[in-house]
Scaffold this motif. Structure first.
Motif, short mmCIF file in Angstrom:
data_model
loop_
_atom_site.label_atom_id
_atom_site.label_comp_id
_atom_site.label_asym_id
_atom_site.label_seq_id
_atom_site.Cartn_x
_atom_site.Cartn_y
_atom_site.Cartn_z
N LEU A 26 0.82 -1.21 0.00
CA LEU A 26 0.00 0.00 0.00
C LEU A 26 0.85 1.26 0.00
N ARG A 27 0.37 2.24 -0.75
CA ARG A 27 1.02 3.53 -0.78
C ARG A 27 0.66 4.34 0.47
N ALA A 28 1.49 5.33 0.77
CA ALA A 28 1.20 6.23 1.89
C ALA A 28 -0.16 6.87 1.69
N GLY A 29 -0.91 7.02 2.78
CA GLY A 29 -2.28 7.51 2.71
C GLY A 29 -3.28 6.39 2.52
N GLY A 30 -2.80 5.15 2.58
CA GLY A 30 -3.65 3.99 2.32
C GLY A 30 -4.49 3.58 3.51
N ALA A 31 -5.33 2.56 3.28
CA ALA A 31 -6.23 2.07 4.32
C ALA A 31 -6.48 0.59 4.14
N ILE A 32 -6.46 -0.13 5.26
CA ILE A 32 -6.89 -1.52 5.30
C ILE A 32 -8.18 -1.57 6.12
N VAL A 33 -9.22 -2.17 5.54
CA VAL A 33 -10.49 -2.30 6.24
C VAL A 33 -10.83 -3.79 6.33
N ASN A 34 -10.77 -4.32 7.53
CA ASN A 34 -11.13 -5.72 7.76
C ASN A 34 -12.60 -5.85 8.09
N PHE A 35 -13.10 -7.10 8.06
CA PHE A 35 -14.51 -7.32 8.40
C PHE A 35 -14.62 -8.24 9.61
N SER A 36 -15.28 -7.72 10.62
CA SER A 36 -15.56 -8.45 11.85
C SER A 36 -17.06 -8.74 11.90
N THR A 37 -17.62 -8.82 13.09
CA THR A 37 -19.06 -9.06 13.24
C THR A 37 -19.53 -8.56 14.59
N SER A 38 -20.74 -8.03 14.62
CA SER A 38 -21.34 -7.62 15.89
C SER A 38 -21.69 -8.82 16.77
N VAL A 39 -21.75 -10.00 16.17
CA VAL A 39 -22.06 -11.21 16.94
C VAL A 39 -21.00 -11.47 18.01
N ASN A 46 -8.26 5.21 13.34
CA ASN A 46 -7.24 4.18 13.15
C ASN A 46 -7.24 3.23 14.34
N GLY A 47 -7.08 1.94 14.06
CA GLY A 47 -7.03 0.95 15.12
C GLY A 47 -8.36 0.81 15.85
N GLN A 48 -9.46 0.83 15.10
CA GLN A 48 -10.80 0.79 15.70
C GLN A 48 -11.64 -0.34 15.12
N ILE A 49 -12.55 -0.86 15.94
CA ILE A 49 -13.60 -1.78 15.48
C ILE A 49 -14.89 -0.98 15.45
N ILE A 50 -15.45 -0.76 14.27
CA ILE A 50 -16.63 0.08 14.11
C ILE A 50 -17.86 -0.82 14.06
N TYR A 51 -18.65 -0.82 15.13
CA TYR A 51 -19.85 -1.65 15.19
C TYR A 51 -20.96 -0.95 14.40
N THR A 52 -21.38 -1.61 13.32
CA THR A 52 -22.26 -1.00 12.32
C THR A 52 -23.55 -1.81 12.29
N ASN A 53 -24.43 -1.51 13.24
CA ASN A 53 -25.59 -2.38 13.44
C ASN A 53 -26.86 -1.65 13.84
N GLY A 54 -26.93 -0.36 13.59
CA GLY A 54 -28.16 0.38 13.87
C GLY A 54 -28.44 0.60 15.34
N GLY A 55 -27.47 0.32 16.20
CA GLY A 55 -27.65 0.58 17.63
C GLY A 55 -28.05 -0.62 18.46
N ILE A 56 -27.86 -1.85 17.92
CA ILE A 56 -28.19 -3.05 18.71
C ILE A 56 -27.32 -3.09 19.96
N ILE A 57 -26.05 -2.74 19.81
CA ILE A 57 -25.12 -2.69 20.94
C ILE A 57 -24.31 -1.41 20.85
#
Length: 246
Positions: free
Chosen positions: A131-144, A235-246
Motif C-alpha cells: 500500500l502507498r502512503a495515505g492507504g487504508a486496510i479495512v477488515n470485516f468483523s461481526t457484531s455477533v 485508526n485501530g478501531q472496530i466500528i460496530y455498524t448495526n443500527g444501535g443493537i449494541i
C-alpha cells in the motif's frame, strides 16, 4: 501521499456479491478504481464489474484463494500492473458456518479458520508490503462477537481473531500513514443472511435495533467508504455498524 479518491485504487476481496459488491460499487462511485475479487463465481464478479463500468467507473475482476500466499502475490501483482498501485484493501471475503459448540464439525471450524483468519492475514500481509502512503486496510468483523447469539461460537471466535489482528497491525504500521480498522456489521439483509430464515425470525432480528430494521449492504458500504477515504484520523478501531443493537 495519495488521498484523492479519483486517483485511489481499491481491492475488495469477496467483492462479487452481498456486502462485498455494495462496497465495490460504493468505492467506485467515490471515484476509486476497484479490483473485484472472487473465489468461484466469475459470473457475479463480471456482473459487478459491468455495473461499475456502466456507471462510468473503472473496475476489473480478479481471482484467487485468499488464504494462499502465491495466489495473493499474483493477484496484487495483477492489480498493480492494471492500475499502477494500490491504496485500499477491504477484506470482506469470509464464510459463516453455524452450529452449537458441542456439535460443531471441526472441519467447519478449520474451514472458517482458513478463510476468515488466515485469508485476512495473507491479504493484509500483502497489503502491508504494497500500500502507498495515505492507504487504508479495512477488515470485516461481526457484531455477533458482542451479541453472543447461540450457534455462532466458532464464527465469532474467527472474527475475534480478526479484531485482534486489526488492532495490532494498526500499531505495527506506525509512521507509514496507513490506517487499519475493522467494520463489524449486525444483521444485514443479504441473500446469504436471509437464506433459511423464516419470516418470524427475520422480523425479530429487524426489531432488535432502535431503528427497527435490518441493515442493508449499502449501510455497511457507507462506513467502508468513510474508512477507505476521508477518515484519516480513525485508526485501530472496530466500528460496530448495526443500527444501535449494541
Amino acid at each position: 501521499m495519495n488521498t484523492d479518491s479519483n486517483n485511489r485504487v481499491a481491492l475488495v476481496t469477496g467483492g462479487s456479491g452481498g456486502i462485498g459488491r455494495a462496497v465495490a460499487e460504493r468505492l467506485a462511485a467515490d471515484g476509486q478504481s476497484v479490483a473485484v475479487h472472487y473465489a468461484g463465481n466469475k459470473v457475479r464478479a463480471d456482473e459487478t464489474v459491468a455495473a461499475i463500468t456502466d456507471a462510468g467507473g473503472r473496475a476489473i475482476a480478479v481471482t484467487g484463494d485468499i488464504a494462499d500466499e502465491a495466489d495473493m502475490t499474483a493477484l496484487f501483482d495483477q492489480v498493480e500492473r492494471e492500475f499502477g498501485g494500490i491504496d485500499v484493501v477491504v477484506n470482506t471475503a469470509g464464510i459463516m458456518l453455524l452450529s452449537p459448540l458441542e456439535s460443531l464439525d471441526l472441519d467447519d471450524l478449520d474451514r472458517m479458520h482458513r478463510t476468515n483468519i488466515r485469508g485476512t492475514f495473507v491479504v493484509s500481509q500483502q497489503a502491508v508490503r504494497r500500500l502507498r502512503a495515505g492507504g487504508a486496510i479495512v477488515n470485516f468483523s461481526t457484531s455477533v462477537a458482542k451479541l453472543q447469539f447461540p450457534s455462532y461460537s466458532a464464527y465469532a471466535a474467527s472474527k475475534g481473531a480478526v479484531n485482534a489482528m486489526t488492532l495490532v497491525l494498526a500499531r505495527e504500521l506506525r509512521g507509514r500513514d496507513i490506517t487499519v480498522n475493522a467494520v463489524a456489521p449486525g444483521p444485514t439483509a443479504t441473500d446469504l443472511f436471509l437464506d433459511g430464515k423464516d419470516e418470524a425470525t427475520i422480523d425479530n432480528l429487524a426489531k432488535m435495533p432502535p431503528l427497527e430494521r435490518l441493515g442493508r449492504p449499502e449501510d455497511i458500504a457507507e462506513v467502508v467508504s468513510f474508512l477507505a477515504g476521508p477518515a484519516r484520523w480513525v485508526n485501530g478501531q472496530i466500528i460496530y455498524t448495526n443500527g444501535g443493537i449494541i
